[in-house]
Design a protein around this motif. Structure first.
Motif, short mmCIF file in Angstrom:
data_model
loop_
_atom_site.label_atom_id
_atom_site.label_comp_id
_atom_site.label_asym_id
_atom_site.label_seq_id
_atom_site.Cartn_x
_atom_site.Cartn_y
_atom_site.Cartn_z
N SER A 431 0.95 3.34 5.11
CA SER A 431 -0.27 4.12 4.94
C SER A 431 -1.06 3.67 3.71
O SER A 431 -2.25 3.93 3.61
N GLU A 434 -3.44 1.21 5.00
CA GLU A 434 -4.42 1.90 5.83
C GLU A 434 -5.41 2.67 4.95
O GLU A 434 -6.60 2.71 5.23
N ALA A 435 -4.88 3.28 3.90
CA ALA A 435 -5.77 4.02 3.00
C ALA A 435 -6.81 3.07 2.41
O ALA A 435 -8.00 3.39 2.36
N ALA A 436 -6.35 1.89 1.97
CA ALA A 436 -7.29 0.92 1.40
C ALA A 436 -8.29 0.47 2.45
O ALA A 436 -9.50 0.39 2.19
N ALA A 437 -7.82 0.20 3.66
CA ALA A 437 -8.72 -0.23 4.73
C ALA A 437 -9.73 0.86 5.03
O ALA A 437 -10.92 0.62 5.21
N PHE B 77 -4.11 11.04 3.71
CA PHE B 77 -2.89 10.80 4.48
C PHE B 77 -1.84 11.87 4.20
O PHE B 77 -1.81 12.48 3.13
N PHE B 83 -2.02 4.75 -4.37
CA PHE B 83 -1.59 3.43 -4.78
C PHE B 83 -0.71 3.58 -6.02
O PHE B 83 -1.20 4.00 -7.07
#
Ligand SMILES: Nc1ncnc2c1ncn2[C@@H]1O[C@H](COP(=O)(O)OP(=O)(O)OP(=O)(O)O)[C@@H](O)[C@H]1O
Ligand SMILES: [Mg+2]
Lengths: 534, 366
Positions: A431, A434-437, B77, B83
């Motif tokens: 994820s 995916e979060a970055a994308a 999410f 990050f």
């Protein structure tokens, strides 16, 4: 998610695929295609080579079993927190990993050879360890650390509370060891044995120094070129060497894949492990001490050898060999430089390939995976052979260049870096990417901003492993070294073969020092950044 | 309509994770996707986020497809996906940097967002140095700072403990209202869905089963699946005695009752399914003309009410009694009545050729 309009990414993929094909697949296939059927017949009909094949297989059995056994006892000892001298043994088990494998054989030759310090100097005997016994001992000591590392990792995942639970159920110590520890570690032990087996089979440095008349495939391939200039015949021998190596390798991969159950119950336990019984301690300490003595003998021999006038006949101390090292600065510098580059290239390429395969951003990811893993199955001598056949004449003529050495070493170490990368990527939650994308980052940005920083630690270790393997190898470069690009290990081999023990020892010690220094500086400079929690 | 989804289909191998989902909501609405595990909620959310493409169908935001321009729908999410190597500031500013915004503008926006997310002052911390609730807020801030057209939340509260959940839940609702951002929220928790949403969409097996306001969904479930999934319900078969004028009279456990017919076209003599929520059943001390009587077979104390299982002529009714002062013994006889408007007709099952239920198309006019 492949996004259109990422030219940088496309370029990277194409360049990477091209490099894999050209520098891994092509040389491999060239070796395979080189000999004609006739050459196989000639080689196979010659009893000299069937004997070498047999010898190789015998050593494969002997050394794999002994190195794995020693490795297991060491690993077991190192996981006992209450064992005296644990740190010392841990250090001992790491030492051979930093040294060229042939250094071990060389050390034993100096200690137990015809003019050996122990055999001749102390006991006045005229016996020699030269031959299969010497080879067995050298390979065991050279490769047991690999087994120790692998098995220790497994043993540490076995929670102490299992042991306590079994004790609670009334199982005796021995019974617990046999029914809990061994079965849980068994798959790891076999995995370690397979790793060791590949190394034993590919071993060139030890036999070339200490095997004497006891010939094995790797050395025969080398002699075939040295003595007869018969490249085809040498290629046949390399292929004969490759086949069992491939079988073991495939088996090892399948094995590694199916053993994930070991991590079941990985919940950290706060229970203290059982204290080791005194008898157990005594056994472990004496066993490890014996091995430690064998390891230290090697380094003692090297140190002493570089400080006496004539090994075996004139023990007067001298600094002559050290002073004469100045002639070898070229080789040492090249060793260092080539290995730094090879470590870097293999780490960058291996990690990038791992990223593309893991993210399934590359066409035919399965095929790419196989090619990237291939070098792990290739004996060093096979890679050297491949490069000497593929890149010694136009269209790609790299004969005698620095490049051919750097590239061959990079290719040889690719798999280690690739595997390290893949393992680490699996531990990064998908994820994150995916979060970055989702926030608008393209594939290259994700690689740069997310994957690479998180892979800094693994990258450093891949680089270090690649560097050490490169600076200590003999087998890969033995077909590639010429006067203009030769490296220290090659020179050491020639010194030993010509009987210049003093020179060889002094150069070996210096090479070891350079290796330690380089690794130490890298760790100190970049290692701190690993501190960020992941 | 601000967010429009048209016949979205997505398969993983043979599995139809999304099977023709169509829905549309106006700008600023809070839409909750509700349904059992594996019904395709996350898949739909990820499709809106553009994290994977649909096999067929279309998703439009403000009339445009997802492809053009920067991210329109930003996702929070379930595991936050912060990050780990970037500070809170680094995380929140990441998307803005990708937009090539200047450093001052970034600093200002991040500060704003951290302000109304309640995590100002934590800028320099790494995610591993934050509590679960704080991590949650950072994840939310990272999405909100992008000023998304659509905010996507995948079970954002499921990693938090019950108390924290309630707090963050109301705060989330407040921020969403203040910003007026169209929000799609995925949850397993029906209570959460009813409390937060303007619109609830109930899904099952990759299809949209019913879409409506929380009250609609709760009191007028389209079928037994919805009624059962949201709260507890008593289902009863009944005979239509009279029909006409938008009302029906049915026989309920032998007593006639009148209820709204809605859009159904039932005829006299037909059998229909009725639904009564446990809280719509009253336990009486003495009989009334409309009550039925039965024996208590089981009871359970649940804090603010007591739940009784009452056997009425072979049918077991579940009734919640909020007068917890009294205690009705198991085995004793009680009278049960239905509060006015407590009885609902479940939309008639309209079996299709393949026997499965029809998917509905949901549109909410705001
Ligand atoms: N990448 C994938 N590959 C294969 N199958 C998938 C994939 N993603 C989802 N599925 C399947 O699609 C179906 C719907 O999955 P989805 O994640 O949308 O469910 P969900 O409603 O979010 O469930 P939950 O409430 O458990 O999160 C499931 O059966 C799931 O196994
Ligand atoms: Mg989900």
């Amino acid at each position: 998610m492949k996004k259109p309009g990422e030219p940088g990414f496309l370029f990277l993929t194409v360049a990477l695929l091209g490099a894999l094909v050209l520098f891994v697949l092509y040389p491999t296939l060239r070796v395979m295609a080189y000999p004609a059927l006739r050459d196989y017949r000639t080689i196979l009909a010659d009893p000299r080579y069937s004997k070498a094949l047999l010898n190789s297989l015998v050593m494969l059995g002997l050394s794999t079993v002994s190195a794995t056994l020693v490795g297991f006892v060491f690993a077991f000892a190192l996981t006992r927190r209450d064992l005296p001298m644990r740190r010392f043994f841990s250090l001992i088990s790491l030492l051979p990993l930093f040294s060229p494998p042939f250094v071990v054989a060389f050390g034993y030759l100096m200690m137990f050879g015809k003019n050996g310090l122990v055999t001749h100097g102390i006991f006045g005997l005229r016996v020699s360890i030269l031959g299969w016994t010497g080879l067995w001992l050298s390979q065991t000591v050279s490769f047991f650390p690999v087994a120790t590392v692998a098995i220790r990792n497994i043993l540490e995942t076995i929670p102490a509370n299992l042991d306590h639970a079994a004790k609670n159920l009334g199982a005796s110590r021995v019974r617990r060891f046999m029914t809990i520890t061994l079965p849980l570690a068994s798959s790891g032990i076999l995995g370690a044995a397979l790793l060791v087996a590949i190394l034993v089979l590919a071993d060139f440095g030890n036999p070339v120094m200490i095997a004497g008349d006891f010939t094995v495939l790797a050395t025969e391939a080398w002699l075939r070129i040295q003595g007869w200039a018969d490249v085809r015949g040498a290629a046949v021998l390399c292929i004969l060497l490759l086949l069992p190596s491939l079988v073991i390798f495939v088996f090892q991969r399948l094995w590694a894949k199916n053993r994930s159950f070991v991590t079941v119950g990985g919940k950290a336990s706060s229970l203290e492990p059982e204290p080791t019984p005194t008898a157990g301690k005594a056994f472990l300490v004496s066993f490890c001490s014996l091995v430690a003595v064998l390891v230290l003998l090697v380094y003692a021999a090297l140190l002493l050898g570089s400080l006496v006038n004539g090994w075996g006949y004139d023990w007067t101390p001298t600094l002559r060999w050290i002073r004469e090292l100045s002639v070898q600065w070229g080789e040492l510098g090249r060793s260092l430089l080539f290995s730094l580059f090879a470590g870097l290239i293999s780490a960058v390429v291996g990690m990038t390939t791992a990223f593309l395969v893991h993210e399934k951003k590359v066409p035919m990811a399965k095929a790419v995976d196989v090619v990237a893993m291939l070098p792990a199955a290739l004996p060093g001598i096979f890679i050297g052979m491949g490069y000497s056949i593929a890149f010694n004449r136009p269209p790609i003529d790299l004969y005698g260049t620095a490049l051919i050495i750097v590239l061959s070493l990079s290719a040889w170490n690719l798999s280690t870096a690739y595997q390290t990368g893949l393992e680490s990527l699996k531990q990064i939650s998908p994820s994150l990417n995916e979060a970055a994308a989702n926030l608008g980052a393209g594939t290259l940005r994700i690689l740069r901003d997310i994957s690479l920083p998180l892979l800094a630690g693994p990258f450093l270790s891949a680089f270090t492993v690649g560097f050490i393997r490169s600076i200590t190898t003999l087998s890969v470069i033995v077909f590639l070294a010429t006067a203009s690009n030769t490296v220290a290990t090659f020179t050491i081999m020639n010194f030993v073969n010509d009987g210049f023990y003093g020179k060889a020892a002094a150069l070996s010690v210096t090479l070891l020092a350079v290796t330690f220094l380089a690794v130490g500086i890298t760790r100190l400079t970049f290692g701190k950044k690993q501190g960020s929690p992941a | 309509m601000h967010l429009e989804i048209e016949k979205a289909c997505k398969s993983f191998g043979a599995l139809k994770a999304l099977d023709g989902v169509s829905l549309a909501v106006p700008r600023g609405s809070f839409l909750t996707l509700l349904g059992p595990s594996g019904c395709g909620k996350t898949t739909l959310l990820r499709s809106i986020a553009g994290l994977h493409s649909l096999d067929s169908g279309d998703i439009r935001v403000d009339g445009n497809g997802l492809g053009a321009g920067g991210p329109k729908a930003v996702m929070v999410f379930q595991d936050y996906a912060l990050f780990p190597h970037m500070s809170v500031f680094g995380n929140v500013s990441y998307g803005l940097k990708l937009r090539r915004m200047g450093p001052e503008a970034i600093a200002k926006k991040v500060d704003d967002v951290l302000g109304y997310s309640g995590i100002r002052g934590l800028e320099a911390r790494l995610p591993s140095q934050l509590s679960g609730g704080q991590q949650q807020r950072v994840a939310l801030a990272r999405a909100l700072v992008m000023e998304p057209e659509v905010l996507l939340l995948d079970e954002p509260l499921s990693n938090l403990d019950a108390k924290l959940r309630l707090g963050i839940r109301s705060e989330l609702k407040r921020i969403q209202k203040d910003l007026g951002v169209t929000t799609v929220y995925v949850t397993h928790d029906q209570g959460e869905a009813l409390a937060l949403s303007d619109v609830v969409a109930v899904m099952n097996h990759g299809r949209l089963i019913q879409m409506g306001s929380p009250r609609d969904i709760y009191f007028h479930p389209a079928d037994e699946f919805v009624a059962d999934f949201i709260g507890t319900a008593n289902f009863l078969d009944a005979l239509v005695l009279e029909a006409g004028g938008g009302r029906l009279t049915v026989s309920f456990l032998g007593k006639p009752r009148t209820l709204e017919a809605g859009q159904s076209t039932c005829r006299v003599g037909e059998s229909v399914t009725l639904c009564v929520r446990p809280e719509s059943l009253k336990i009486l001390e003495r009989e009334s003309p409309s009550s039925v009587s039965g024996a208590v077979v089981e009871s359970m104390f649940e804090g603010n009410h007591v739940r009784y299982w009452i056997d009425v002529g072979g049918t077991t009714l579940i009734a919640d009694d909020h007068e917890i002062g009294r205690e009705v013994r198991i085995g004793s006889r009680v009278s049960v009545d239905i509060v006015p408007d407590g009885l609902h007709l479940i939309a008639k099952k309209t079996p299709r050729e393949d026997g499965s239920r029809t998917a509905v198309e949901g549109t909410i006019h705001g």
